[in-house]
Design an enzyme around this catalytic site. Structure first.
Site, PDB file in Angstrom:
ATOM      1  N   LYS A 204       4.821  -8.110 -12.945  1.00 48.83           N
ATOM      2  CA  LYS A 204       3.983  -7.637 -11.844  1.00 48.83           C
ATOM      3  C   LYS A 204       4.988  -6.793 -10.892  1.00 48.83           C
ATOM      4  O   LYS A 204       4.355  -5.546 -10.803  1.00 48.83           O
ATOM      5  CB  LYS A 204       3.526  -8.829 -10.968  1.00 48.83           C
ATOM      6  CG  LYS A 204       2.741  -8.318  -9.727  1.00 48.83           C
ATOM      7  CD  LYS A 204       1.739  -7.563  -9.986  1.00 48.83           C
ATOM      8  CE  LYS A 204       1.054  -7.067  -8.663  1.00 48.83           C
ATOM      9  NZ  LYS A 204      -0.473  -7.523  -8.522  1.00 48.83           N
TER      10      LYS A 204
ATOM     11  N   THR B 152       1.441 -12.585  -5.482  1.00 49.37           N
ATOM     12  CA  THR B 152       2.419 -11.476  -5.754  1.00 49.37           C
ATOM     13  C   THR B 152       3.518 -12.214  -4.865  1.00 49.37           C
ATOM     14  O   THR B 152       3.536 -11.782  -3.633  1.00 49.37           O
ATOM     15  CB  THR B 152       1.981 -10.193  -5.671  1.00 49.37           C
ATOM     16  OG1 THR B 152       0.803 -10.027  -6.368  1.00 49.37           O
ATOM     17  CG2 THR B 152       3.147  -9.401  -6.207  1.00 49.37           C
TER      18      THR B 152
END
Length: 194
Positions: free
Chosen positions: A121, A46
């Site tokens: 995300k 991420t």
């Protein structure tokens, strides 16, 4: 002496979650320097969208197929093989990546071109933290005014038995050190102080 990626052993799919990107990918001992030239690179870190776009570009310049594929589902999702992968990349590379990801996934979402997995995300994380904040604020409000929670429940047709018990407890004063009750024990007619 073996290099850091000698463990690849000629593999042609590499899925990573690396802290400090893009240095471990782009250095002279990084993935782009050492992976087989026909390798599929899947990054499930991420990271910010800009870095994901840089990695897509660097991989393309070296001739690699690359997708950004961050995950949602946490440690329990990883253990159960139910992670959600949000994949950014071109359609053909995403199709290839899906074959590698399938054993780990509960759901695969092709979110669009390069960087779009990271974009999805970030939105996913924002929604999660907005819900955490709402729960925290609701808890504070409920702690301040249980009656308000009961009233809202009644107005919306939601039964809140735990809140009702809290109200009953709130109306009964809690014993303090200045409160003493006398109680007679029936069998002995003795009085004890509680």
């Amino acid at each position: 002496m073996q290099g850091p990626l000698d463990a690849l052993g000629g593999t042609h799919e590499l899925s990573t979650q690396i802290r400090g990107l893009p240095r471990p990918v782009r250095s002279d001992q990084g993935v782009l320097a050492l992976a087989p030239k026909d390798a599929l690179l899947i990054d499930s870190s991420t990271i910010d969208v800009e870095t994901a776009l840089e990695l897509h570009k660097a991989a393309a310049e070296k001739g690699f197929a690359f997708v950004d594929a961050p995950v949602s589902g946490g440690i329990s999702g990883a253990a159960a093989g139910t992670l959600t992968f949000m994949i950014g990349g071109d359609k053909d590379t995403v199709a290839r990546a899906e074959q590698v990801i399938t054993p780990m996934e509960g759901r695969i979402v092709h979110t669009g071109g390069p960087g779009m997995g990271q974009s999805a995300k970030i939105v996913n994380n924002m929604m999660l933290f907005v819900n955490f904040e709402a729960c925290a604020e609701g808890s504070v409000l409920a702690a301040k005014d249980v009656g308000l929670a009961l009233s809202a429940g009644e107005q919306t047709g939601v039964d809140l038995p735990a809140a009702a018990r809290s109200t009953t407890r709130a109306q009964t004063p809690a014993p303090t050190t200045s409160m003493v009750a006398a109680k007679t024990i029936p069998e002995t007619n003795n009085t004890t102080v509680v």
